[in-house]
Design an enzyme around this catalytic site. Structure first.
Site, PDB file in Angstrom:
ATOM      1  N   CYS A 304       0.850  -1.202   0.000  1.00  0.00           N
ATOM      2  CA  CYS A 304       0.000   0.000   0.000  1.00  0.00           C
ATOM      3  C   CYS A 304       0.888   1.256   0.000  1.00  0.00           C
ATOM      4  O   CYS A 304       0.613   2.224  -0.705  1.00  0.00           O
ATOM      5  CB  CYS A 304      -0.905  -0.035   1.231  1.00  0.00           C
ATOM      6  N   TRP A 307       2.329   1.624  -3.400  1.00  0.00           N
ATOM      7  CA  TRP A 307       1.278   2.106  -4.316  1.00  0.00           C
ATOM      8  C   TRP A 307       1.230   3.637  -4.295  1.00  0.00           C
ATOM      9  O   TRP A 307       1.036   4.283  -5.313  1.00  0.00           O
ATOM     10  CB  TRP A 307      -0.081   1.531  -3.891  1.00  0.00           C
ATOM     11  N   HIS A 308       1.438   4.204  -3.093  1.00  0.00           N
ATOM     12  CA  HIS A 308       1.359   5.662  -2.974  1.00  0.00           C
ATOM     13  C   HIS A 308       2.545   6.379  -3.611  1.00  0.00           C
ATOM     14  O   HIS A 308       2.416   7.528  -4.040  1.00  0.00           O
ATOM     15  CB  HIS A 308       1.247   6.070  -1.501  1.00  0.00           C
ATOM     16  N   GLY A 309       3.691   5.711  -3.668  1.00  0.00           N
ATOM     17  CA  GLY A 309       4.824   6.384  -4.287  1.00  0.00           C
ATOM     18  C   GLY A 309       6.083   5.549  -4.229  1.00  0.00           C
ATOM     19  O   GLY A 309       6.228   4.681  -3.368  1.00  0.00           O
ATOM     20  N   PHE A 452      -0.456   9.918  -6.867  1.00  0.00           N
ATOM     21  CA  PHE A 452      -0.422   8.512  -6.499  1.00  0.00           C
ATOM     22  C   PHE A 452      -1.065   7.686  -7.590  1.00  0.00           C
ATOM     23  O   PHE A 452      -0.664   6.759  -8.070  1.00  0.00           O
ATOM     24  CB  PHE A 452      -1.161   8.252  -5.197  1.00  0.00           C
TER      25      PHE A 452
END
Lengths: 452, 322
Positions: A304, A307-309, A452
């Site tokens: 997770c 996924w954001h960066g 994102f």
């Protein structure tokens, strides 16, 4: 195109005109062309990307639904790999190789689009949703502009049946939609955008920052990121509702969480449930051992974070959350609980979340560390004068005072609770404030989650 | 009918309360001194006053201090930025007076970091260097200010810091009560202006091309002012240095070279010592490093220092009779 920009309001006006005056059989075409324009307005050369990804998912879905056994598993793995390639290429390759190989900017909403299509493929694989035979409907599902670039991430069953049978909304629904959109706009322009320069200044000059500046970054950024993203979600839900389409809630008072799982049930709900259903549960299995349960939570939240960066700060953010969730599950498993008054639990949980979320804004780990160090610069003159802090303080206090009332149900109920005249008066007041304060900020900032 | 009237009154009340709320929030927000328009407005309110000479329009109040855009601006009894004149001012070997607009004043820059102050320190005790720069001024106004009010300072040298906007015409302005007292009114005025004016760079370029046409009113007024300055300075033995300040926007592909060429000729005609500062800045990719704020491209301390060094070199050369 940013929802809070004048260009979007013009686009939306034209979209409504086409929606209202053209025959119903053109609605699919309106959704696709309108959404393609909405996407392409940001960068025309990238307009093919969501179409290409949908094409891969469409072909993959057709083949997967017809296959059985190992072949079916092989097909879904290869289709998801193909689907994820552009995401890896644009977002992670430079980070993985440790040097700049791809210098193109990240396509808008690519993470959201990829995840939406993966959920379609998995649902087709698990036969929880029938394969879509018409490519255009699948494209409309992915491209539907209110949720296109930053979610909520929808399962096919949540959107496709509604798109195929769009109800004609009554005037009350439209007023509800306008109210939701306006509240989202207020969160974005009057809170997130107003706090953004103060928070950014602390992150830009952490060595000059003192304790007060650290507190601005801590409380300010928590309010900013929440209002930025939940504001976007409210606007998206309001826009969809304007056309009679119900989107699920994406936030539910996360800063009132009493535990970490409580927090994740209220923060970016559609992404959390995506990771829960497509990553955590398959990893965890039905009766997992304590180690497997802990590691599943840890791995899911690291993913997770990624996924954001692509950055160590995001990995650390995921790891901290993963350990926190893992420990919580273990404690629950062995019936251990910390006996504290609810208000203290909320207070502590909020501060843990706020501190960890500060990693989000940092340009890297050392920047995050510098900002945290500012907390120990007690007595340092700092960046902001007391006088200049009054405005962000007022905004921050107003945000935390209203947060307990910020649920989708409460917001949707506002038009029923107020007399029509008061509601319109309140909305007019909100728009006046948004236009004037938005102008003084030099236009609305891009939404954080677009990156994102 | 009664209901319509009540609805109308209700919405008037909503608008009134909203505007009041906006005014309050803007006042709180602008306490950070980051809004360029509001800071310029405060400058006009706190540091300037209407001049008794209509050709000057407005001028600095004598002996005031104000903090604007987080920087202290103080004026002496002549309305010049900086400390009072030394007691032995009249006996100084050189008395250099700088004329110009906000770039000369050092808008957004601490007094000690302005080009004028750096030059003053470099030239030593025997030389007095005075800053007559005033924000939102043009050539007609600063020449008139000098001729009508500052000639008593008997400068030996005058440095005209010319910025291409100085040929533009200026409104008298300042008559609106709301604009004088409400920050919201200032913001609304700015919004209205943005709709009214073409702010694109091609439109700006067109506007400057028109301004520098030999028959444009602004250009004619500016050249007339330079004629008056030349006439006075030549007859009083004052040496004039004419410095061309570049627009700190696109220094990589600078578009306003034509204005520099025109002004260099104008200065040469009048026998002014001329220096174009464009080559000292040109080619820089990161222009923002010269700006006082990301939203305000007035020359910051770095740019002021570059300006100071370039002007200093010119001031230290042996003087030829003009």
């Amino acid at each position: 195109m940013v929802f809070s920009s004048p260009a979007f309001l013009l686009f939306f006006l034209l979209y409504i005109l086409a929606w209202t005056f053209l025959d119903k059989r053109f609605r699919l075409a309106i959704i696709i062309t309108g959404s393609l324009f909405f996407y392409g307005y940001w960068k025309w050369p990238y307009i093919y990307i969501p179409v290409l990804l949908t094409g891969i998912a469409y072909v993959g879905g057709r083949v997967i639904s017809a296959a059985t056994g190992c072949k079916k598993t092989l097909l879904i793995v290869s289709t998801i790999t193909a689907l994820s390639l552009p995401l890896v290429l644009f977002k992670y390759l430079n980070f993985l190789l440790g040097r700049t190989v791809v210098s193109y900017s990240l396509p808008l909403g690519i993470s959201f689009i990829t995840f939406t299509l993966i959920s379609y493929l998995v649902d087709v694989f698990k036969r929880t949703y029938d394969v879509e035979k018409n490519f255009n409907w699948l494209l409309a599902y992915v491209m539907f502009f209110p949720q296109l670039v930053a979610g909520p991430i929808l399962r096919p069953s949540q959107l496709l049946p509604q798109l195929k049978n769009i109800p004609e909304p009554d005037s009350e629904t439209r007023i509800q939609a306008l109210t939701l959109f306006t509240i989202g706009l207020v969160k974005k322009v009057l809170i997130a955008d107003q706090l953004a320069p103060y928070v950014a200044t602390v992150y830009k000059h952490p060595s000059d920052a003192g304790l007060t500046d650290f507190l601005v970054a801590l409380y300010g950024f928590s309010a900013q990121i929440y209002c930025d993203f939940s504001g976007y979600s409210d606007m998206a839900i309001g826009l969809a509702l304007f056309f009679g389409i119900q989107l699920p809630a994406n936030f539910n008072r996360p800063y009132l969480a009493k535990s970490i799982t409580d927090y994740w049930r209220g923060w970016h709900i559609t992404l959390t449930s995506w990771f829960r259903d497509y990553v955590y549960r398959p990893l965890c299995g039905k009766e997992p051992s304590p180690v497997r349960q802990f590691m599943s939570a840890f791995f899911t939240l690291i993913l997770c974070g990624i996924w954001h960066g692509a950055g160590w700060n995001f990995i650390l953010w995921g790891a901290v959350h993963g350990i926190h969730v893992g420990i919580y599950h273990l404690m629950k498993r062995y019936n251990h609980s910390i006996l504290l008054p609810t208000s203290l639990k909320i207070f502590l949980m909020f501060h843990v979340i706020a501190a960890v979320n500060m990693l989000f804004h940092a340009s890297g780990l050392s920047n995050a560390q510098d900002v945290f160090n500012a907390a120990f610069h007690v007595g340092a003159p700092g960046i902001f004068t007391v006088q200049s802090l009054v405005f962000p303080m007022v905004i921050i206090i107003l945000f935390y005072m209203t947060h307990p009332f910020d649920t989708l149900d409460t917001l949707k109920d506002i038009p029923n609770r107020l007399r029509k005249r008061r509601l319109i008066g309140g909305l007019a007041m909100a728009w006046i404030l948004v236009i004037i304060l938005g102008f003084t900020s030099g236009g609305s900032e891009k939404f954080i989650y677009f990156d994102f | 009918m009664k209901s319509a009237l009540s609805n109308f009154l209700f919405f008037m009340l909503v608008i009134f309360v909203s505007l009041l709320l906006c005014e309050g929030l803007l006042r709180l927000k602008n306490k950070d001194m980051k809004n360029y328009t509001i800071e310029m407005w405060r400058y006009a309110k706190e540091v300037k006053q209407r001049s008794d000479n209509p050709r000057i329009g407005h001028e600095h109040r004598p002996s005031v201090t104000a903090t604007l855009q987080s920087v202290v601006i103080r004026t002496n009894r002549y309305g010049l930025r900086g400390k009072e004149l030394d007691e032995n001012y009249a006996s100084k070997k050189r008395r250099i007076l700088f004329l110009g607009s906000s770039g000369t004043l050092g808008w957004g820059v601490r007094e000690e970091d302005t080009a004028v102050e750096i030059i003053g320190k470099s030239l030593g005790e025997d030389v007095a260097v005075l800053n007559a720069g005033i924000g939102n001024f043009n050539t007609s106004r600063y020449v008139e200010l000098f001729l009508s009010k500052l000639s008593v300072l008997k400068p030996t040298d005058i440095v005209v810091n010319y910025y291409m906007k100085d040929a533009g015409l200026l409104d008298a302005g300042g008559g609106n009560w709301l604009l004088k007292h409400s920050e919201l009114a200032v913001i609304l005025w700015e919004i209205a202006n943005q709709f009214k004016e073409e702010n694109s760079h091609s439109a700006m370029l067109d506007a400057y091309h028109k301004l520098y046409q030999p028959d444009s009113r602004g250009f004619l007024e500016m050249t007339r002012a330079l004629d008056r300055l030349a006439e006075y300075t030549h007859s009083h033995g004052i040496h004039v240095y004419f410095v061309l300040l570049p627009d700190l926007y696109d220094l990589k592909h600078y578009k306003y070279g034509f204005a520099h060429d025109i002004m260099k000729k104008q200065a040469e005609i009048r026998n002014f010592d001329t220096r174009d500062l464009l080559p000292f800045f040109q080619g820089e990719n990161d222009v923002k490093k010269f700006w006082v704020m990301p939203t305000d491209r007035h020359p910051n301390s770095l740019a002021q220092n570059i300006m100071a060094q370039a002007i200093l070199e010119m001031l230290q050369k042996p003087v030829e009779k003009q």
